[in-house]
Write a protein that holds these residues in place. Sequence first.
Motif, PDB file in Angstrom:
ATOM      1  N   GLN A  68       8.134   1.034  -7.504  1.00  0.00           N
ATOM      2  CA  GLN A  68       9.574   0.854  -7.402  1.00  0.00           C
ATOM      3  C   GLN A  68      10.080   1.011  -5.966  1.00  0.00           C
ATOM      4  N   PHE A  69       9.331   1.755  -5.131  1.00  0.00           N
ATOM      5  CA  PHE A  69       9.828   2.039  -3.780  1.00  0.00           C
ATOM      6  C   PHE A  69       9.019   1.359  -2.687  1.00  0.00           C
ATOM      7  N   GLU A  70       7.968   0.620  -3.041  1.00  0.00           N
ATOM      8  CA  GLU A  70       7.122   0.041  -1.995  1.00  0.00           C
ATOM      9  C   GLU A  70       7.851  -1.025  -1.174  1.00  0.00           C
ATOM     10  N   ASP A  71       8.921  -1.607  -1.728  1.00  0.00           N
ATOM     11  CA  ASP A  71       9.662  -2.628  -0.982  1.00  0.00           C
ATOM     12  C   ASP A  71      11.006  -2.115  -0.476  1.00  0.00           C
ATOM     13  N   VAL A  72      11.241  -0.807  -0.562  1.00  0.00           N
ATOM     14  CA  VAL A  72      12.515  -0.227  -0.118  1.00  0.00           C
ATOM     15  C   VAL A  72      12.405   0.124   1.358  1.00  0.00           C
ATOM     16  N   GLU A  73      13.331  -0.378   2.132  1.00  0.00           N
ATOM     17  CA  GLU A  73      13.319  -0.122   3.573  1.00  0.00           C
ATOM     18  C   GLU A  73      13.438   1.368   3.847  1.00  0.00           C
ATOM     19  N   GLY A  74      12.556   1.858   4.688  1.00  0.00           N
ATOM     20  CA  GLY A  74      12.582   3.265   5.054  1.00  0.00           C
ATOM     21  C   GLY A  74      11.753   4.163   4.159  1.00  0.00           C
ATOM     22  N   ALA A  75      11.299   3.650   3.013  1.00  0.00           N
ATOM     23  CA  ALA A  75      10.472   4.455   2.114  1.00  0.00           C
ATOM     24  C   ALA A  75       9.028   4.450   2.594  1.00  0.00           C
TER      25      ALA A  75
END
Length: 265
Positions: A68-75
């Motif tokens: 869920q977070f692999e494509d979130v900027e800054g994660a």
Amino acid sequence: MNVNHAQPPWTVDLFGKDRVDLVRDRLGQALVDMQENARAAQHEGDVESNHPYGWTRWPGSYRQVARQFEDVEGATVFKPNGFPFNLVHLERGLLYPFRFATEDISVHQAKLPSVGPFVRELFTFAPEPRQAALFDDADLGHGPVEVRPKLAALPEGTRLVLVPYACNPHGLLKPYWGVASLLDDQGSLDWVVAPEPLPLPATPTRRRLSAVPQQVAAPEHVSFDAGDQPVPILFARPDVEEKRDVPPMTEPDPIEPLAHEDDED
């Protein structure tokens, strides 16, 4: 999700006002996806025990949060040294999902399933317990907590965010997120702020497992002699044999061996 939820101050402090809803919604989606996959594994296993569900659920909680977070900027999605699954760090939050129950009980009764070296390292990013510090007590025999390199490299000010949930093969119950201190080796928690319920989406993102597709029916079995009869290949006898009245030979005469297989010479 389009539903607006109140943003508790601690979530704004850790993730920023513009990120709180994103983090909350993606955590909820990750748990729904985890539950869907684990239930599918249980269904495909077709066994009386819940082992297929458990084997899929435990790693699935980490994998689905990471996805869920692999494509979130800054994660930052990373695998701590020696830990088999990925964790997620975003802004000032380090996300750690775990199941605290298989039935509907209060999250304030939640305990960690086990407390080993890795969990003790994670809780170096948690607030100090309001009771006596756990890991300074010589009677517990832990000594100083040495944090593995990838955890030690996290930015200063990182805070451990727990994502406790209750679930079983029949449903996902009471998912929360919050910040707590670890009180003892039994996994008891002291919630610094009241844990907040996680809203859940109505449907999973995708289904990692699916039912076995309908198999094409095999043709009815038939008897071994129901096929086409082979056509023998016939050869005419040579003219010279017919003129000399040589009888047809159906099998060659056996050849006597010159030596027996038991002979030594």
